[in-house]
Design a protein around this motif. Sequence first.
Motif, mmCIF file in Angstrom:
data_model
loop_
_atom_site.group_PDB
_atom_site.id
_atom_site.type_symbol
_atom_site.label_atom_id
_atom_site.label_comp_id
_atom_site.label_asym_id
_atom_site.label_seq_id
_atom_site.Cartn_x
_atom_site.Cartn_y
_atom_site.Cartn_z
ATOM 1 N N SER A 175 33.616 3.863 39.537
ATOM 2 C CA SER A 175 34.375 4.307 40.336
ATOM 3 C C SER A 175 35.870 4.666 40.602
ATOM 4 O O SER A 175 36.263 3.744 41.178
ATOM 5 C CB SER A 175 33.492 4.789 41.629
ATOM 6 N N ALA A 176 36.311 5.186 40.486
ATOM 7 C CA ALA A 176 37.477 5.647 39.795
ATOM 8 C C ALA A 176 38.182 5.708 41.826
ATOM 9 O O ALA A 176 39.140 4.803 42.163
ATOM 10 C CB ALA A 176 38.273 6.595 39.268
ATOM 11 N N ALA A 177 37.178 6.998 42.213
ATOM 12 C CA ALA A 177 37.577 7.462 43.668
ATOM 13 C C ALA A 177 37.517 5.827 45.163
ATOM 14 O O ALA A 177 39.006 5.661 45.862
ATOM 15 C CB ALA A 177 36.794 8.397 44.794
ATOM 16 N N THR A 193 39.355 5.061 35.362
ATOM 17 C CA THR A 193 38.035 4.471 34.855
ATOM 18 C C THR A 193 38.397 3.474 33.631
ATOM 19 O O THR A 193 37.719 3.420 33.546
ATOM 20 C CB THR A 193 37.603 5.712 34.304
ATOM 21 N N ALA A 194 39.268 4.383 32.829
ATOM 22 C CA ALA A 194 39.470 3.298 31.532
ATOM 23 C C ALA A 194 39.798 1.443 32.076
ATOM 24 O O ALA A 194 39.686 1.004 31.390
ATOM 25 C CB ALA A 194 40.695 3.609 30.653
ATOM 26 N N TRP A 195 40.118 2.067 33.179
ATOM 27 C CA TRP A 195 40.293 0.491 33.058
ATOM 28 C C TRP A 195 38.985 -0.322 34.417
ATOM 29 O O TRP A 195 38.911 -2.297 33.347
ATOM 30 C CB TRP A 195 41.093 0.199 34.828
ATOM 31 N N LEU A 196 38.697 0.458 34.990
ATOM 32 C CA LEU A 196 37.155 -0.405 35.475
ATOM 33 C C LEU A 196 36.260 -0.141 34.681
ATOM 34 O O LEU A 196 35.150 -1.184 34.439
ATOM 35 C CB LEU A 196 36.650 0.656 36.496
ATOM 36 N N ASP A 197 35.722 0.725 33.443
ATOM 37 C CA ASP A 197 34.912 0.411 32.655
ATOM 38 C C ASP A 197 34.816 -0.202 31.142
ATOM 39 O O ASP A 197 34.115 -0.406 30.256
ATOM 40 C CB ASP A 197 34.978 2.008 31.835
#
Length: 219
Positions: free
Chosen positions: A50-52, A79-83
């Motif tokens: 979750s970006a937020a 999102t690209a980082w977390l995913d």
Amino acid sequence: MSAARSVTTWFLEQTAPEDLRGSESFGGQAEFAAREAPGGLRIVRAEVPSAAFSRFLYSEVGADVEWIDRLPWTREEWTAWLDRPGVETWVAYERGTPAGFIELDGATEDTSGRATEPGATVEISYFGLLPGFRGLGIGRRLLSCGVERAWEMASRWSGRPPTSRVWVHTCSKDGPYALRNYQRRGFRIYAKEVALEAAPGAVPAPRPPGASGAGAPPM
């Protein structure tokens, strides 16, 4: 012109699971997530990127210790980082309220040239508590839990080799107890740098993760 200041950065590592010390064993992620520690503390992995939520944790924990690198990130960048496989966010909740987080990065190769061990590494890319939850012993338990999870990361990601090294860097701009906390958990200093930086000026205003330009809709 802003005056220059000296900033010291320490690089620390563990090279075996047995290096972790000064902690209670949490016995695995499911067990710890399902029970409350003394004081109502629960540590749970945020399994849905979750970006937020990650941006909230980053900006609130780092507001008074100059965490500014990710403030301009858009929702797409978050999102690209977390995913990526091997990136995990573990969140501490005190009686249902987010108290802090530890972000593990097992997806980025350590190309610094400082690594003392080859193989699969996990970096503690961010770790900290919201101001109201500091000094209560939560940081010790959260860090210990996060390091345990870093060492067993291969059990959660198919095809990932066993972790050979867990590392972190902290600097003199971080909280006054950060370096000591890492050392008490068994981390050893393997490199140190001292550099001059411009004294802090105005901190960039936070930008919503979805703001990729003028007129972009909020998150």
